[in-house]
Design a protein around this motif. Structure first.
Motif, PDB file in Angstrom:
ATOM      1  N   ILE A  99       0.840  -1.203   0.000  1.00 47.49           N
ATOM      2  CA  ILE A  99       0.000   0.000   0.000  1.00 47.49           C
ATOM      3  C   ILE A  99       0.874   1.252   0.000  1.00 47.49           C
ATOM      4  O   ILE A  99       0.613   2.202  -0.745  1.00 47.49           O
ATOM      5  CB  ILE A  99      -0.957  -0.002   1.212  1.00 47.49           C
ATOM      6  CG1 ILE A  99      -2.002  -1.122   1.065  1.00 47.49           C
ATOM      7  CG2 ILE A  99      -1.656   1.356   1.361  1.00 47.49           C
ATOM      8  CD1 ILE A  99      -2.831  -1.371   2.317  1.00 47.49           C
ATOM      9  N   ILE A 100       1.917   1.244   0.820  1.00 48.73           N
ATOM     10  CA  ILE A 100       2.825   2.400   0.878  1.00 48.73           C
ATOM     11  C   ILE A 100       3.452   2.626  -0.492  1.00 48.73           C
ATOM     12  O   ILE A 100       3.452   3.744  -1.021  1.00 48.73           O
ATOM     13  CB  ILE A 100       3.899   2.205   1.963  1.00 48.73           C
ATOM     14  CG1 ILE A 100       3.257   2.279   3.354  1.00 48.73           C
ATOM     15  CG2 ILE A 100       5.003   3.245   1.825  1.00 48.73           C
ATOM     16  CD1 ILE A 100       4.171   1.811   4.479  1.00 48.73           C
ATOM     17  N   ALA A 101       3.988   1.562  -1.084  1.00 48.12           N
ATOM     18  CA  ALA A 101       4.667   1.674  -2.379  1.00 48.12           C
ATOM     19  C   ALA A 101       3.716   2.116  -3.485  1.00 48.12           C
ATOM     20  O   ALA A 101       4.069   2.927  -4.346  1.00 48.12           O
ATOM     21  CB  ALA A 101       5.322   0.348  -2.738  1.00 48.12           C
ATOM     22  N   THR A 102       2.512   1.611  -3.472  1.00 48.61           N
ATOM     23  CA  THR A 102       1.554   1.877  -4.538  1.00 48.61           C
ATOM     24  C   THR A 102       0.839   3.209  -4.385  1.00 48.61           C
ATOM     25  O   THR A 102       0.623   3.917  -5.371  1.00 48.61           O
ATOM     26  CB  THR A 102       0.491   0.751  -4.584  1.00 48.61           C
ATOM     27  OG1 THR A 102       1.155  -0.497  -4.735  1.00 48.61           O
ATOM     28  CG2 THR A 102      -0.491   0.954  -5.713  1.00 48.61           C
ATOM     29  N   ASP A 103       0.478   3.555  -3.139  1.00 50.16           N
ATOM     30  CA  ASP A 103      -0.433   4.682  -2.943  1.00 50.16           C
ATOM     31  C   ASP A 103       0.152   5.915  -2.255  1.00 50.16           C
ATOM     32  O   ASP A 103      -0.495   6.960  -2.257  1.00 50.16           O
ATOM     33  CB  ASP A 103      -1.652   4.217  -2.140  1.00 50.16           C
ATOM     34  CG  ASP A 103      -2.424   3.133  -2.865  1.00 50.16           C
ATOM     35  OD1 ASP A 103      -2.471   3.164  -4.102  1.00 50.16           O
ATOM     36  OD2 ASP A 103      -2.979   2.253  -2.187  1.00 50.16           O
TER      37      ASP A 103
END
Length: 164
Positions: A99-103
């Motif tokens: 989630i951190i990497a994507t969003d």
């Protein structure tokens, strides 16, 4: 004046067919993560059980992630809470990383450094070596510094200093 917790407790106790109107300022209604206070302006003060309760309400209200900005933080807080309570710590930590990497990274969103710090806490909770936790904190500091998010860079520095 009610706290968010009092309002949620009140609304949760009402029959499903009870009509209510709630006027909420978008600046006041959000999942805020800082020392993992899961709230709208106040407080679950780092309590993973309360974080689960609040995030389950939020994700149930928006299962399709229509409100991506708010939903992202709710899902991250849920991952943190599940990891801290021992419910699939490897899986929920990996989910938080994704989630951190994507969003959160491009474009950078608020609390990136905070989430890298909490990711470090999640890694510690699941028994990862201190080097991996330090690496996550350093990445948060570097990213925040590079993007001019000096407040978050200082928070990451404080987190790193706390690791010893």
């Amino acid at each position: 004046m009610l706290t968010v917790r009092q309002l949620l407790d009140y609304l949760t106790g009402l029959p499903d067919e009870t009509p209510v109107v709630v006027n909420v300022n978008a600046g006041d209604w959000y999942l805020r993560v800082e020392d993992l206070n899961v709230t709208t302006a106040q407080d679950a003060t780092g309590d993973p059980v309360e974080a689960l309760r609040v995030t389950e309400l939020g994700t149930a209200a928006d299962p399709g992630l229509s409100f991506a900005y708010l939903g992202t933080y709710q899902r991250l807080a849920r991952c943190w809470a599940l990891t801290m309570t021992g419910d699939d710590p490897a899986g929920t930590t990996a989910e938080a990383e994704q989630i951190i990497a994507t969003d959160l990274l491009d474009p950078p969103r608020s609390c990136v450094a905070t989430w890298f710090g909490l990711l470090g806490e999640m890694r510690l909770a699941r028994g990862e070596p201190a080097a991996a936790v330090r690496s996550a904190g350093e990445k948060a500091r570097e990213l925040s510094t590079a993007r001019g998010a000096h407040l978050f860079a200082r928070r990451a520095e404080t987190f790193l200093a706390g690791l010893g």
